[in-house]
Motif scaffolding. Sequence first.
Motif, PDB file in Angstrom:
ATOM      1  N   THR A  13       0.823  -1.212   0.000  1.00 37.46           N
ATOM      2  CA  THR A  13       0.000   0.000   0.000  1.00 37.46           C
ATOM      3  C   THR A  13       0.856   1.260   0.000  1.00 37.46           C
ATOM      4  N   VAL A  14       1.905   1.278   0.811  1.00 38.95           N
ATOM      5  CA  VAL A  14       2.770   2.465   0.859  1.00 38.95           C
ATOM      6  C   VAL A  14       3.399   2.706  -0.506  1.00 38.95           C
ATOM      7  N   GLY A  15       3.865   1.632  -1.149  1.00 37.87           N
ATOM      8  CA  GLY A  15       4.460   1.776  -2.475  1.00 37.87           C
ATOM      9  C   GLY A  15       3.466   2.292  -3.495  1.00 37.87           C
ATOM     10  N   LYS A  16       2.229   1.805  -3.445  1.00 39.20           N
ATOM     11  CA  LYS A  16       1.200   2.274  -4.382  1.00 39.20           C
ATOM     12  C   LYS A  16       0.873   3.743  -4.152  1.00 39.20           C
ATOM     13  N   ILE A  17       0.799   4.162  -2.904  1.00 38.18           N
ATOM     14  CA  ILE A  17       0.504   5.574  -2.623  1.00 38.18           C
ATOM     15  C   ILE A  17       1.607   6.456  -3.185  1.00 38.18           C
ATOM     16  N   ALA A  18       2.869   6.031  -3.021  1.00 45.25           N
ATOM     17  CA  ALA A  18       3.994   6.816  -3.536  1.00 45.25           C
ATOM     18  C   ALA A  18       3.954   6.924  -5.049  1.00 45.25           C
ATOM     19  N   ALA A  19       3.405   5.903  -5.718  1.00 45.70           N
ATOM     20  CA  ALA A  19       3.347   5.897  -7.181  1.00 45.70           C
ATOM     21  C   ALA A  19       1.987   6.335  -7.725  1.00 45.70           C
ATOM     22  N   ALA A  20       1.089   6.744  -6.839  1.00 43.52           N
ATOM     23  CA  ALA A  20      -0.269   7.166  -7.234  1.00 43.52           C
ATOM     24  C   ALA A  20      -0.997   6.056  -7.979  1.00 43.52           C
ATOM     25  N   VAL A  21      -0.827   4.816  -7.509  1.00 44.27           N
ATOM     26  CA  VAL A  21      -1.553   3.671  -8.066  1.00 44.27           C
ATOM     27  C   VAL A  21      -2.840   3.500  -7.274  1.00 44.27           C
ATOM     28  N   ASP A  22      -3.979   3.546  -7.951  1.00 42.70           N
ATOM     29  CA  ASP A  22      -5.274   3.544  -7.267  1.00 42.70           C
ATOM     30  C   ASP A  22      -6.067   2.306  -7.661  1.00 42.70           C
TER      31      ASP A  22
ATOM     32  N   CYS B  25      -8.572   6.457  -1.925  1.00 41.51           N
ATOM     33  CA  CYS B  25      -8.837   7.500  -0.925  1.00 41.51           C
ATOM     34  C   CYS B  25      -7.567   8.281  -0.596  1.00 41.51           C
ATOM     35  N   ALA B  26      -6.428   7.578  -0.557  1.00 42.07           N
ATOM     36  CA  ALA B  26      -5.165   8.249  -0.241  1.00 42.07           C
ATOM     37  C   ALA B  26      -4.798   9.258  -1.311  1.00 42.07           C
ATOM     38  N   THR B  27      -4.894   8.864  -2.582  1.00 46.04           N
ATOM     39  CA  THR B  27      -4.592   9.785  -3.673  1.00 46.04           C
ATOM     40  C   THR B  27      -5.523  10.991  -3.624  1.00 46.04           C
ATOM     41  N   THR B  28      -6.792  10.740  -3.364  1.00 49.58           N
ATOM     42  CA  THR B  28      -7.770  11.822  -3.290  1.00 49.58           C
ATOM     43  C   THR B  28      -7.454  12.765  -2.134  1.00 49.58           C
ATOM     44  N   ALA B  29      -7.120  12.187  -0.974  1.00 55.91           N
ATOM     45  CA  ALA B  29      -6.799  13.009   0.191  1.00 55.91           C
ATOM     46  C   ALA B  29      -5.575  13.880  -0.059  1.00 55.91           C
ATOM     47  N   LEU B  30      -4.537  13.295  -0.660  1.00 50.57           N
ATOM     48  CA  LEU B  30      -3.320  14.061  -0.927  1.00 50.57           C
ATOM     49  C   LEU B  30      -3.591  15.183  -1.917  1.00 50.57           C
ATOM     50  N   GLY B  31      -4.422  14.916  -2.909  1.00 50.88           N
ATOM     51  CA  GLY B  31      -4.760  15.962  -3.871  1.00 50.88           C
ATOM     52  C   GLY B  31      -5.615  17.057  -3.274  1.00 50.88           C
TER      53      GLY B  31
END
Length: 397
Positions: free
Chosen positions: A91-100, A107-113
Amino acid sequence: MLEGVNVALGVTGSIAAVKTVELAHELRRRGAEVRGVMTDSAQGIVHPWAVEFATDNDVVTEITGEVEHVDLCGYDGWADVFLIAPATANTVGKIAAAVDDTPVTTCATTALGADTPVVIAPAMHEPMYDHPGVLEAIDTVSEWGVEFVDPRIEEGKAKIASEEAIVCDVARAAGERPLEGDHVVVTSGATAESIDPVRVLTNRSSGKMGRAVARACYVRGADVTLVHGVVGPRPLASDPERGDVPYADVRQVETAAEMLEATREACDGADTLVSAAAIGDYTTEERAEKLRSGQERTLELEPTSKLIDEIRDERPDLPIVGFKTETSGDETAMIEQARATLERTGLAFVVANDASVMGADETRALLVHAEDAARFEGTKAGLGGEIAESIAAILAP
């Protein structure tokens, strides 16, 4: 601590997901409203019904036409903070690469944006945590402003952080940080003076008040050093019910002299000192052998150094908050004693309380300033918050 805070709780496929139900309960006990978001892998470890029960809200298990990720974490979304606990290496790796490709990463990508605060509590085997790619992903995401709650490295595993650590970091991420960039030193607990290898002179302080102040300052953004005396007279770490102290750099001491020396070192570069510890007023010469019982004894007592006097002499410009414990129960007398201490040592303010609150979770106190005094009655956690707010006002530019 989390009153009025909406927490979206992301759960991923680590075995630490079994702790999610209790974590959700703890967030709610601290005042938060919680809604769960789960990956498919997490659902193989803990059933969504359990998370629904723990949060008292429906659980997001897939992203549908209702765009749950935007509803939770987008602009003007429901969540004040998105917490991922536990977070796998995947999950951490996907968040760093914006893999949804899961509800949690979406949700993480959306929150960061949307600039919604994100807190991540990783949990995995230690070799996975040490993988260069995982460490790089953590560094990348941290640079984006994501707060990581460091895992506990035990038995070859990077175990999920304690509930106390996660709750404190969620509160820190979700709230205002008027003490950000400030270094606060807090003394807490009791001191003990050895009579012989078995016996000590000590007092009834539990250290709860000092820890409450340290926690409140951390939540408001401060870097905190906690100089903690013995409790009961065991050291803090020996009592599993008190848990760890993730909100502070802890310096454990025993005697009044050790507390003074540790506080001196901690105050190097500090922005304020909160002297909440019940430091013993007297010491005695330690006997090398155990004193035999059944005999009358006379102890020669010598006064210990006054910590706030010593620190004030060395650091005349350091804001210091003092505590004054009395046994009379007379508010007027307590205020007079507090003001005498305040004026003698040039303190920022003094917290005056009655000895009857030692060891209790509830307290009654007076916050005594040069010109006025405010009464407080409630939990020590609440009083810790009031003290932290007063410190923030003093340190404000």
